[in-house]
Structure formats: C-alpha cells, structure tokens
Design a protein around this motif. Structure first.
Motif, mmCIF file in Angstrom:
data_model
loop_
_atom_site.group_PDB
_atom_site.id
_atom_site.type_symbol
_atom_site.label_atom_id
_atom_site.label_comp_id
_atom_site.label_asym_id
_atom_site.label_seq_id
_atom_site.Cartn_x
_atom_site.Cartn_y
_atom_site.Cartn_z
ATOM 1 N N ASP A 53 0.930 -1.209 0.068
ATOM 2 C CA ASP A 53 0.022 0.097 -0.009
ATOM 3 C C ASP A 53 0.928 1.356 -0.046
ATOM 4 O O ASP A 53 0.589 2.273 -0.750
ATOM 5 C CB ASP A 53 -0.768 0.106 1.159
ATOM 6 N N MET A 54 1.761 1.315 0.713
ATOM 7 C CA MET A 54 2.949 2.409 1.101
ATOM 8 C C MET A 54 3.481 2.903 -0.222
ATOM 9 O O MET A 54 3.503 3.873 -0.715
ATOM 10 C CB MET A 54 3.643 2.201 2.097
ATOM 11 N N HIS A 55 4.188 1.672 -0.627
ATOM 12 C CA HIS A 55 5.122 1.949 -1.888
ATOM 13 C C HIS A 55 4.464 1.925 -3.332
ATOM 14 O O HIS A 55 4.909 2.676 -3.977
ATOM 15 C CB HIS A 55 6.082 0.912 -1.708
ATOM 16 N N SER A 56 3.153 1.531 -3.289
ATOM 17 C CA SER A 56 2.746 1.888 -4.521
ATOM 18 C C SER A 56 2.124 3.138 -4.785
ATOM 19 O O SER A 56 2.080 3.949 -5.642
ATOM 20 C CB SER A 56 1.297 0.714 -4.675
ATOM 21 N N LYS A 57 1.647 3.918 -3.298
ATOM 22 C CA LYS A 57 1.065 5.116 -3.293
ATOM 23 C C LYS A 57 2.264 5.988 -3.486
ATOM 24 O O LYS A 57 2.160 7.111 -4.207
ATOM 25 C CB LYS A 57 0.456 5.478 -2.010
ATOM 26 N N ASP A 58 3.317 5.774 -2.870
ATOM 27 C CA ASP A 58 4.658 6.512 -3.200
ATOM 28 C C ASP A 58 4.839 6.583 -4.662
ATOM 29 O O ASP A 58 5.576 7.575 -5.136
ATOM 30 C CB ASP A 58 5.838 6.109 -2.187
ATOM 31 N N ALA A 59 5.025 5.323 -5.122
ATOM 32 C CA ALA A 59 5.544 5.321 -6.572
ATOM 33 C C ALA A 59 4.606 5.965 -7.324
ATOM 34 O O ALA A 59 4.953 6.763 -8.238
ATOM 35 C CB ALA A 59 5.515 3.748 -7.120
ATOM 36 N N LEU A 60 3.197 6.132 -7.268
ATOM 37 C CA LEU A 60 2.209 6.802 -7.990
ATOM 38 C C LEU A 60 2.450 8.368 -7.844
ATOM 39 O O LEU A 60 2.327 9.189 -8.671
ATOM 40 C CB LEU A 60 0.753 6.460 -7.757
ATOM 41 N N ASP A 65 4.141 4.863 -13.809
ATOM 42 C CA ASP A 65 3.008 4.439 -14.457
ATOM 43 C C ASP A 65 2.415 3.362 -13.719
ATOM 44 O O ASP A 65 3.029 2.299 -13.245
ATOM 45 C CB ASP A 65 3.551 4.048 -15.723
ATOM 46 N N GLU A 66 1.357 3.503 -13.786
ATOM 47 C CA GLU A 66 0.189 2.523 -12.860
ATOM 48 C C GLU A 66 0.336 1.228 -13.575
ATOM 49 O O GLU A 66 0.458 0.073 -12.956
ATOM 50 C CB GLU A 66 -1.179 2.820 -13.013
ATOM 51 N N GLN A 67 0.535 1.012 -14.798
ATOM 52 C CA GLN A 67 0.628 -0.212 -15.661
ATOM 53 C C GLN A 67 1.684 -1.089 -15.144
ATOM 54 O O GLN A 67 2.024 -2.351 -14.858
ATOM 55 C CB GLN A 67 0.660 -0.198 -17.230
ATOM 56 N N ARG A 68 3.038 -0.332 -14.908
ATOM 57 C CA ARG A 68 4.154 -1.051 -14.600
ATOM 58 C C ARG A 68 3.911 -1.392 -12.930
ATOM 59 O O ARG A 68 4.661 -2.577 -12.547
ATOM 60 C CB ARG A 68 5.150 0.108 -14.274
ATOM 61 N N ILE A 69 3.141 -0.888 -12.102
ATOM 62 C CA ILE A 69 2.894 -1.074 -10.883
ATOM 63 C C ILE A 69 1.965 -2.527 -11.073
ATOM 64 O O ILE A 69 2.397 -3.629 -10.380
ATOM 65 C CB ILE A 69 2.303 -0.301 -9.963
ATOM 66 N N TYR A 70 1.054 -2.565 -11.634
ATOM 67 C CA TYR A 70 -0.100 -3.623 -12.009
ATOM 68 C C TYR A 70 0.698 -4.798 -12.327
ATOM 69 O O TYR A 70 0.341 -6.108 -11.836
ATOM 70 C CB TYR A 70 -1.357 -3.313 -12.724
ATOM 71 N N VAL A 71 1.904 -4.788 -13.194
ATOM 72 C CA VAL A 71 2.190 -5.955 -13.612
ATOM 73 C C VAL A 71 3.787 -6.467 -13.252
ATOM 74 O O VAL A 71 4.288 -7.269 -13.486
ATOM 75 C CB VAL A 71 2.476 -5.636 -15.435
ATOM 76 N N LEU A 72 4.106 -5.676 -12.017
ATOM 77 C CA LEU A 72 5.117 -5.641 -11.382
ATOM 78 C C LEU A 72 5.583 -7.445 -11.153
ATOM 79 O O LEU A 72 6.697 -7.717 -11.230
ATOM 80 C CB LEU A 72 5.637 -4.982 -10.287
ATOM 81 N N SER A 73 4.778 -7.872 -10.689
ATOM 82 C CA SER A 73 4.958 -9.424 -10.393
ATOM 83 C C SER A 73 5.375 -10.250 -11.510
ATOM 84 O O SER A 73 5.821 -11.217 -11.261
ATOM 85 C CB SER A 73 3.843 -10.150 -9.480
ATOM 86 N N ALA A 74 4.855 -9.853 -12.776
ATOM 87 C CA ALA A 74 5.255 -10.596 -13.862
ATOM 88 C C ALA A 74 6.275 -9.535 -14.729
ATOM 89 O O ALA A 74 6.253 -9.664 -15.950
ATOM 90 C CB ALA A 74 3.814 -10.879 -14.571
ATOM 91 N N TRP A 75 7.189 -9.095 -14.054
ATOM 92 C CA TRP A 75 7.999 -8.217 -14.774
ATOM 93 C C TRP A 75 8.972 -8.966 -15.854
ATOM 94 O O TRP A 75 9.141 -8.365 -16.896
ATOM 95 C CB TRP A 75 9.077 -7.587 -13.897
ATOM 96 N N ARG A 76 9.072 -10.044 -15.911
ATOM 97 C CA ARG A 76 9.810 -10.846 -16.774
ATOM 98 C C ARG A 76 9.253 -10.889 -18.221
ATOM 99 O O ARG A 76 9.717 -11.083 -19.249
ATOM 100 C CB ARG A 76 10.078 -12.189 -16.245
ATOM 101 N N GLU A 77 7.883 -11.144 -18.000
ATOM 102 C CA GLU A 77 6.954 -10.981 -19.288
ATOM 103 C C GLU A 77 6.733 -9.689 -19.685
ATOM 104 O O GLU A 77 6.211 -9.577 -21.006
ATOM 105 C CB GLU A 77 5.785 -11.953 -18.918
ATOM 106 N N ALA A 78 6.810 -8.572 -19.188
ATOM 107 C CA ALA A 78 6.284 -7.359 -19.667
ATOM 108 C C ALA A 78 7.451 -6.609 -20.185
ATOM 109 O O ALA A 78 8.485 -6.562 -19.834
ATOM 110 C CB ALA A 78 5.948 -6.717 -18.271
ATOM 111 N N PRO A 79 7.312 -5.891 -21.401
ATOM 112 C CA PRO A 79 8.193 -5.017 -22.248
ATOM 113 C C PRO A 79 8.725 -3.937 -21.682
ATOM 114 O O PRO A 79 9.192 -3.030 -22.223
ATOM 115 C CB PRO A 79 7.350 -4.992 -23.486
#
Length: 156
Positions: A53-60, A65-79
């Motif tokens: 919660d804290m670090h997603s809010k800080d990052a935003l 970019d929200e998309q980079r936060i949403y997909v972070l757990s699958a970073w290896r697959e994301a371009p």
C-alpha cells in the motif's frame, strides 16, 4: 485484520535504530522510481500489504506509470522495464529469497553489468531494509490502507 502489536510504541529504541538505518539507506544516488519498484517487488514476495500500500502510493506520487505497478509481479514477461530495472528486480528477488538458491555468479555478473559496485551495495541495503520492514509489518499486522504519501517526489 486487527493489528497485533504496535511495535513502534512497544519497542521505541529498536524503532529508532530501524528509522536511522532507513534514513542511511535512503541516501543513495539510485533512481527513486527504481527504489520504489524494488520495495514493491520484495513486499509482493513477502506478502506485506502495508508496504505494498505504502510503496504503490509513493510510486504513483512520484509519477510512476500504473501499468508498471500492476504488472510488477510478472516483470519478466512485460516489455516496459529497462535492463537496469530488470537487473534490480532479479537481484531483489534473489536477496529476498536468499535461502532458496543464494545469489548466483551469473546474476551477480548481470547485475554488475547494470550497476557499479557501490550501487549494488546500495541496492542490497535497500532490499535488506524493505525485508526488515516486511518482517515487522506482516507478523504484527500493520494496518493496511491508511498510508498517505507526504509529498510528491520527482522521479529520478
């Protein structure tokens, strides 16, 4: 879930040490957005709702970019992560889960290709710090959802 112990008030001397360590770790030349991604990834691995919660809010608040936060757990697959971010995320995972396989020579060399020795030490200290915070927040059930960023910080 109800908080179990307010560790900040129960152990003020230990918390003072933790905050001093965090302040020291925060004095790095690493990019702010990279640091937040690292903190988020370690917190995902550790299942720490408070830190997510804290670090997603800080990052935003920094303009991430929200998309980079949403997909972070699958970073290896994301371009949309740079080679430097990928190296940092792989390093974060290895250090966070160090008991599984340690940190391979191959990963060290890949990380060294993106970071100086000083930056690798700084990165490792950031990973150590967030893992320590996760290990306080999870067992004592720090309250999730109420954190608000203090101010907008420009992304480095």
């Amino acid at each position: 879930m109800e908080p179990r112990i307010d560790y900040r008030t129960v152990a003020p001397d230990a918390m003072k040490t933790m905050f001093q360590f965090q302040q020291s770790v925060g004095q790095t030349d690493l990019e702010h957005n990279l640091i937040e991604l690292v903190k988020l990834r370690a917190s995902q691995i550790n299942g720490c709702g408070y830190c997510l919660d804290m670090h997603s809010k800080d990052a935003l608040a920094m303009g991430e970019d929200e998309q980079r936060i949403y997909v972070l757990s699958a970073w290896r697959e994301a371009p949309f992560y740079s080679d430097r971010e990928r190296a940092a995320l792989a390093w974060t995972e290895a250090v966070t889960e160090i008991g599984k396989a340690g940190v391979s020579d191959e990963l060290y060399e890949e990380t060294l290709a993106q970071f100086s020795e000083k930056e690798i030490v700084d990165l490792t200290m950031i990973v150590i710090a967030i893992n320590a915070w996760n290990r306080l927040a999870v067992p004592f059930r720090a309250e999730v959802g109420s954190y608000q960023p203090q101010k907008k910080v420009p992304a480095a």
